[in-house]
Structure formats: structure tokens, C-alpha cells
Design a protein around this motif. Structure first.
Motif, short mmCIF file in Angstrom:
data_model
loop_
_atom_site.label_atom_id
_atom_site.label_comp_id
_atom_site.label_asym_id
_atom_site.label_seq_id
_atom_site.Cartn_x
_atom_site.Cartn_y
_atom_site.Cartn_z
N MET A 59 0.84 -1.20 0.00
CA MET A 59 0.00 0.00 0.00
C MET A 59 0.88 1.25 0.00
SD MET A 59 -3.30 1.15 0.52
CE MET A 59 -4.12 -0.20 1.34
N GLU B 252 -3.69 5.84 -1.77
CA GLU B 252 -4.39 6.02 -3.04
C GLU B 252 -4.15 4.89 -4.04
OE1 GLU B 252 -3.37 9.89 -4.55
OE2 GLU B 252 -4.26 10.90 -2.81
N ASN B 253 -3.03 4.17 -3.90
CA ASN B 253 -2.68 3.10 -4.84
C ASN B 253 -2.04 1.96 -4.08
OD1 ASN B 253 -3.03 4.41 -7.64
ND2 ASN B 253 -1.81 5.91 -6.51
N SER C 67 -5.15 1.60 -8.78
CA SER C 67 -5.78 2.75 -8.12
C SER C 67 -6.87 2.25 -7.19
CB SER C 67 -6.38 3.68 -9.17
OG SER C 67 -7.20 4.65 -8.54
N LEU C 68 -6.90 2.80 -5.99
CA LEU C 68 -7.92 2.43 -5.02
C LEU C 68 -9.10 3.40 -5.00
CD1 LEU C 68 -5.62 1.32 -2.06
CD2 LEU C 68 -6.65 -0.08 -3.87
N GLY D 82 -10.76 -0.41 -5.39
CA GLY D 82 -10.54 -0.08 -3.99
C GLY D 82 -11.51 -0.81 -3.07
N LYS D 83 -12.76 -0.96 -3.51
CA LYS D 83 -13.75 -1.69 -2.71
C LYS D 83 -13.34 -3.15 -2.53
CE LYS D 83 -17.79 1.12 -3.63
NZ LYS D 83 -19.24 1.07 -3.80
N ARG E 221 -10.43 -3.34 -0.08
CA ARG E 221 -10.88 -3.09 1.29
C ARG E 221 -11.89 -4.13 1.77
NH1 ARG E 221 -10.44 2.05 -1.05
NH2 ARG E 221 -12.65 2.07 -1.62
N ASP F 86 -8.40 0.24 -13.67
CA ASP F 86 -7.81 0.62 -12.39
C ASP F 86 -6.45 -0.03 -12.16
OD1 ASP F 86 -9.95 2.23 -11.63
OD2 ASP F 86 -10.95 0.64 -10.52
#
Length: 169
Positions: free
Chosen positions: A66, A71-72, A99-100, A105-106, A109, A121
Motif C-alpha cells: 500500500m 491512493e494506490n 488505483s484504489l 478499492g472496494k 478493502r 484501475d
């Protein structure tokens, strides 16, 4: 001078297990270990690509780091594939950035409303290594890819890449 062009080469589908948190390392940022489900997934040549490959992943893992700003994430993947036709083994490694900010990103996470994402992404650089004569030319080419996540209830997450060879135009 002209820009290089892309030749569609492979579709890879990687079935992954849930991540394990390695923690914050000396290189900075949180690192996750994401193992491949052994003897699953695939790397398949596109129909018109001159080097045909239909393979399964024998082993592999993704080391995800991370960025400090969140952000990425940075990908570092090491894996071994086996060609179904010849039994030839090859090393299939790649690095990349995800890219999150969007749907990917979902997935990272583990949000409850995560869903299959589109391409755009995740971008990657792929490297092949092998001693097999038929696949040997792959080692001298440059490959790039774009990835997405395939989410199906009750099944492991699949990471899919569309991989192209970079060549002169």
C-alpha cells in the motif's frame, strides 16, 4: 519516430485466496500476501497470437504494498505456470499499480458492496521465463496488461488480465 503498438497476446485469470497482512516493512507501507489457489486459473493465448499457450497456474503469490497516502497499491507477483499441451513449466512474474479510488478499492478493502470491476484501475508489466524451446521467444518480448476483479458470490475472487505485446508500429 512513432509510438509502439500493442498486439493482444493473452488473457490470464488468477484465482486468489484471502490476503494475509504481513505488516509495515522496512521498505515502508503495509504489505499483504495474497496466495494463488494452487493448480487453478489460466493463461491463454489470443486466437491470432503466434505463440500459443494454454496453461494453468501451479503456484503463485502476490505481494501487495500500500502506498503511504492510501491512493494506490503496488503489485509484485511471482508464479509458475504449466502448459497443458506440452507440460512445459514457465515463470510468470509481473509488477503493477492499482488505483484504489474506484471499484478496485472496494475489492481491496473487502467492502460488502464490492462487485466485478471494469478494466482501467490496474496496469501491469509481465515477464516470462522458461527453458522450453517453443515458449522461449516470450522471454525476449515486452508485455503490458490491464486488469479487473471478477466477483461471484460464494466463489474465490478472480483477477483477470488482458495482456498485450508491445512492438514497433
Amino acid at each position: 519516430m512513432s509510438f509502439p503498438k500493442l498486439i493482444p497476446a493473452f488473457t490470464a485469470q488468477i484465482v486468489i485466496e484471502p490476503p494475509a497482512n504481513i505488516g509495515t516493512t522496512a521498505r515502508g507501507g503495509t504489505m499483504l500476501f495474497v496466495p494463488f489457489v494452487p493448480n487453478s486459473g489460466s493463461v491463454k493465448s489470443e486466437a491470432l497470437y503466434p505463440i500459443q499457450l494454454d496453461a494453468e497456474f501451479v503456484h503463485g503469490a502476490d505481494y501487495v504494498r500500500m502506498d503511504p497516502n492510501g491512493e494506490n497499491v503496488r503489485l509484485e507477483i511471482h508464479s509458475v505456470g504449466k502448459d497443458k499441451t506440452t507440460g512445459a513449466l514457465f515463470r510468470f512474474n509481473y509488477t503493477g499499480t492499482v488505483s484504489l479510488a474506484g471499484a478496485a478499492g472496494k475489492v481491496f478493502r473487502g467492502e460488502p458492496d464490492m462487485a466485478t470491476t471494469g478494466f482501467g484501475d490496474a496496469f501491469t508489466h509481465h515477464v516470462f521465463e522458461t527453458g522450453n524451446e517453443r515458449l522461449f521467444p516470450l522471454q525476449n518480448k515486452v508485455f503490458v496488461g490491464s486488469g479487473r476483479f471478477i466477483i461471484e458470490p460464494g466463489k474465490p475472487i478472480v483477477v483477470e488480465y488482458k495482456i498485450s505485446e508491445v512492438t514497433a508500429s
